[in-house]
Design a protein around this motif. Structure first.
Motif, PDB file in Angstrom:
ATOM      1  N   TRP A   1     -36.383 -64.687 -21.861  1.00 46.05           N
ATOM      2  CA  TRP A   1     -37.279 -65.314 -22.704  1.00 46.05           C
ATOM      3  C   TRP A   1     -38.202 -63.997 -23.207  1.00 46.05           C
ATOM      4  O   TRP A   1     -38.419 -63.395 -22.481  1.00 46.05           O
ATOM      5  CB  TRP A   1     -38.149 -66.158 -22.042  1.00 46.05           C
ATOM      6  CG  TRP A   1     -39.328 -66.988 -22.628  1.00 46.05           C
ATOM      7  CD1 TRP A   1     -39.226 -67.002 -23.825  1.00 46.05           C
ATOM      8  CD2 TRP A   1     -40.184 -67.770 -21.700  1.00 46.05           C
ATOM      9  NE1 TRP A   1     -40.520 -67.601 -24.346  1.00 46.05           N
ATOM     10  CE2 TRP A   1     -41.138 -68.380 -22.971  1.00 46.05           C
ATOM     11  CE3 TRP A   1     -40.413 -68.020 -20.426  1.00 46.05           C
ATOM     12  CZ2 TRP A   1     -42.253 -69.243 -22.541  1.00 46.05           C
ATOM     13  CZ3 TRP A   1     -41.401 -69.000 -20.261  1.00 46.05           C
ATOM     14  CH2 TRP A   1     -42.410 -69.662 -21.399  1.00 46.05           C
TER      15      TRP A   1
ATOM     16  N   ALA B   1     -41.853 -64.175 -24.634  1.00 42.25           N
ATOM     17  CA  ALA B   1     -42.732 -64.944 -24.656  1.00 42.25           C
ATOM     18  C   ALA B   1     -43.935 -64.326 -25.380  1.00 42.25           C
ATOM     19  O   ALA B   1     -44.300 -63.221 -24.885  1.00 42.25           O
ATOM     20  CB  ALA B   1     -43.208 -65.397 -23.152  1.00 42.25           C
TER      21      ALA B   1
ATOM     22  N   THR C   1     -40.270 -67.200 -28.414  1.00 38.28           N
ATOM     23  CA  THR C   1     -41.593 -68.309 -28.792  1.00 38.28           C
ATOM     24  C   THR C   1     -42.824 -67.384 -28.807  1.00 38.28           C
ATOM     25  O   THR C   1     -42.852 -66.371 -28.422  1.00 38.28           O
ATOM     26  CB  THR C   1     -41.719 -69.050 -27.470  1.00 38.28           C
ATOM     27  OG1 THR C   1     -42.373 -68.396 -26.399  1.00 38.28           O
ATOM     28  CG2 THR C   1     -40.538 -69.701 -26.985  1.00 38.28           C
ATOM     29  N   ASP C   2     -43.511 -68.121 -29.842  1.00 44.73           N
ATOM     30  CA  ASP C   2     -44.899 -67.392 -30.059  1.00 44.73           C
ATOM     31  C   ASP C   2     -45.612 -68.824 -30.593  1.00 44.73           C
ATOM     32  O   ASP C   2     -45.502 -69.743 -30.939  1.00 44.73           O
ATOM     33  CB  ASP C   2     -44.844 -66.540 -31.353  1.00 44.73           C
ATOM     34  CG  ASP C   2     -46.220 -65.581 -31.302  1.00 44.73           C
ATOM     35  OD1 ASP C   2     -46.003 -64.474 -30.809  1.00 44.73           O
ATOM     36  OD2 ASP C   2     -47.192 -66.083 -31.662  1.00 44.73           O
TER      37      ASP C   2
ATOM     38  N   LEU D   1     -48.324 -71.195 -24.742  1.00 44.57           N
ATOM     39  CA  LEU D   1     -48.069 -70.872 -23.266  1.00 44.57           C
ATOM     40  C   LEU D   1     -48.727 -71.728 -22.542  1.00 44.57           C
ATOM     41  O   LEU D   1     -48.266 -71.715 -21.295  1.00 44.57           O
ATOM     42  CB  LEU D   1     -48.183 -69.700 -23.012  1.00 44.57           C
ATOM     43  CG  LEU D   1     -47.235 -68.560 -23.647  1.00 44.57           C
ATOM     44  CD1 LEU D   1     -47.609 -67.198 -23.475  1.00 44.57           C
ATOM     45  CD2 LEU D   1     -45.635 -68.558 -22.922  1.00 44.57           C
TER      46      LEU D   1
ATOM     47  N   TRP E   1     -44.287 -76.708 -20.746  1.00 40.92           N
ATOM     48  CA  TRP E   1     -43.208 -76.099 -21.524  1.00 40.92           C
ATOM     49  C   TRP E   1     -42.184 -77.013 -21.561  1.00 40.92           C
ATOM     50  O   TRP E   1     -41.613 -77.775 -20.421  1.00 40.92           O
ATOM     51  CB  TRP E   1     -42.704 -74.913 -20.605  1.00 40.92           C
ATOM     52  CG  TRP E   1     -43.828 -73.854 -20.680  1.00 40.92           C
ATOM     53  CD1 TRP E   1     -44.827 -73.463 -21.296  1.00 40.92           C
ATOM     54  CD2 TRP E   1     -44.042 -72.496 -19.514  1.00 40.92           C
ATOM     55  NE1 TRP E   1     -45.781 -72.695 -20.882  1.00 40.92           N
ATOM     56  CE2 TRP E   1     -45.050 -71.837 -19.921  1.00 40.92           C
ATOM     57  CE3 TRP E   1     -43.025 -72.072 -18.480  1.00 40.92           C
ATOM     58  CZ2 TRP E   1     -45.361 -70.675 -19.339  1.00 40.92           C
ATOM     59  CZ3 TRP E   1     -43.423 -71.018 -18.051  1.00 40.92           C
ATOM     60  CH2 TRP E   1     -44.576 -70.497 -18.166  1.00 40.92           C
TER      61      TRP E   1
ATOM     62  N   ILE F   1     -37.993 -62.170 -18.116  1.00 36.41           N
ATOM     63  CA  ILE F   1     -38.863 -62.666 -19.044  1.00 36.41           C
ATOM     64  C   ILE F   1     -39.661 -61.465 -19.721  1.00 36.41           C
ATOM     65  O   ILE F   1     -40.224 -60.639 -18.771  1.00 36.41           O
ATOM     66  CB  ILE F   1     -40.034 -63.645 -18.582  1.00 36.41           C
ATOM     67  CG1 ILE F   1     -39.299 -64.986 -18.334  1.00 36.41           C
ATOM     68  CG2 ILE F   1     -41.062 -63.960 -19.610  1.00 36.41           C
ATOM     69  CD1 ILE F   1     -40.094 -66.096 -17.342  1.00 36.41           C
TER      70      ILE F   1
ATOM     71  N   CYS G   1     -43.056 -60.604 -21.530  1.00 37.87           N
ATOM     72  CA  CYS G   1     -44.502 -61.126 -22.063  1.00 37.87           C
ATOM     73  C   CYS G   1     -45.270 -60.100 -21.862  1.00 37.87           C
ATOM     74  O   CYS G   1     -46.491 -59.873 -21.347  1.00 37.87           O
ATOM     75  CB  CYS G   1     -44.920 -62.153 -21.021  1.00 37.87           C
ATOM     76  SG  CYS G   1     -46.618 -63.175 -21.209  1.00 37.87           S
TER      77      CYS G   1
ATOM     78  N   TYR H   1     -44.483 -68.629 -14.679  1.00 36.50           N
ATOM     79  CA  TYR H   1     -43.317 -67.747 -14.958  1.00 36.50           C
ATOM     80  C   TYR H   1     -42.400 -67.501 -13.543  1.00 36.50           C
ATOM     81  O   TYR H   1     -41.332 -67.700 -13.607  1.00 36.50           O
ATOM     82  CB  TYR H   1     -43.802 -66.465 -15.421  1.00 36.50           C
ATOM     83  CG  TYR H   1     -44.290 -66.119 -16.845  1.00 36.50           C
ATOM     84  CD1 TYR H   1     -43.664 -66.855 -17.693  1.00 36.50           C
ATOM     85  CD2 TYR H   1     -45.142 -65.200 -17.091  1.00 36.50           C
ATOM     86  CE1 TYR H   1     -43.881 -67.080 -19.136  1.00 36.50           C
ATOM     87  CE2 TYR H   1     -45.593 -65.347 -18.279  1.00 36.50           C
ATOM     88  CZ  TYR H   1     -45.053 -65.812 -19.264  1.00 36.50           C
ATOM     89  OH  TYR H   1     -45.530 -66.078 -20.661  1.00 36.50           O
TER      90      TYR H   1
END
Length: 272
Positions: free
Chosen positions: A111, A113, A143-144, A201, A205, A214, A216, A235
């Motif tokens: 992910w 993020a 994702t954003d 976020l 989710w 992840i 981030c 997370y």
């Protein structure tokens, strides 16, 4: 020099409160000029006269304007293979680990993020692309919060200036030039590894499965301590046992965080 629009203390406080409640980003007084310049563009675009009118408009038209409001405030600065040590660790340490530990499922989930305009997930994909045998299911969720940058990321098109840091062989292998020869476009073989999705976020989710690692990075820098801790806990809940989390170069976890061990260089491993 007088400004085009007046931004009062109460209007600034209202904007700060809206942004914090929506996405947990903390805007201090030092961000006032940034807030002014970015929202002044929205005021001009909507042909309004001042911040008071804009905030009234925002309240009455939240469905269509609130995403523009958040897009204007959020900062998006990124580059390919930013913080190279993360990608070296991914290639030299984590991929061999995943090949061994996931050999039964042949499944890897990553992910990104806060993927911004896509350089991070494409860098992850370029790192992984030739390292897993045929038959492995390797996917990256990117994702954003900002729908505008997601649109650019999903297009996979970048200016020559954006790709100057890439080695020529990497550029040749994973990009092709457009007809004008001015921009580079990500090749389909790389693009198909990534799924782009808008996500706040701090809201629920939708993902059901777990992630092996992840990224981030340069996201929690905007959050207060309580919001950061909540996000780190979330997370931990969605990472596999001993999964990995990468933060940005100026970010860190507090000593009270009990779910992760620090590996140094803003790399963390889930304890259980």
């Amino acid at each position: 020099m007088s400004k085009e629009f007046l931004l009062t203390d109460s209007e600034f406080s209202h904007i700060v409160d809206l942004v914090y409640k929506a996405c947990g980003i903390v805007l201090g007084e030092h961000k006032r000029e940034m807030v002014y310049s970015r929202l002044a563009r929205r005021i001009r675009s909507l042909k309004l006269s001042n911040f008071e009118q804009y905030l009234d408009y925002l309240e009455l038209n939240k469905d269509k304007e609130f995403s523009n409001f958040i897009n204007a405030i959020t900062t998006n600065l990124t580059s390919f293979f930013r913080e190279k040590h993360h990608f070296e660790f991914l290639k030299k340490t984590l991929v061999p680990k995943l090949l061994k530990e996931n050999r039964a499922t042949k499944r890897v989930r990553i992910w990104s993020a806060g993927c911004s305009t896509g350089e991070e997930p494409y860098s992850i994909a370029m790192t992984l692309a030739d390292m897993f045998p045929i038959g492995w299911d390797v996917k990256i969720l990117a994702t954003d919060l900002d729908s505008n940058v997601l649109e650019k990321a999903n297009s996979g098109e970048y200016s020559a200036n954006s790709t100057t840091g890439l080695e020529p062989e990497i550029l040749k292998k994973w990009f092709f030039k457009d007809k004008q020869g001015e921009n580079y476009k990500v090749k389909p073989a790389l693009k198909k590894m990534i799924h782009f999705k808008r996500l706040n976020l701090l809201q629920k989710w939708p993902m059901k499965g777990t992630f092996d690692l992840i990224f981030c990075r340069n996201v929690v820098i905007y959050f207060d301590k309580e919001t950061k801790e909540g996000l780190f806990n979330n997370y931990a809940n969605i990472l596999i046992p001993q999964g990995h989390l990468f933060l940005g170069h100026s970010e860190s976890m507090s000593k009270e965080q009990k779910n992760f061990n620090s590996l140094g260089k803003t790399m963390y491993q889930k304890i259980k």
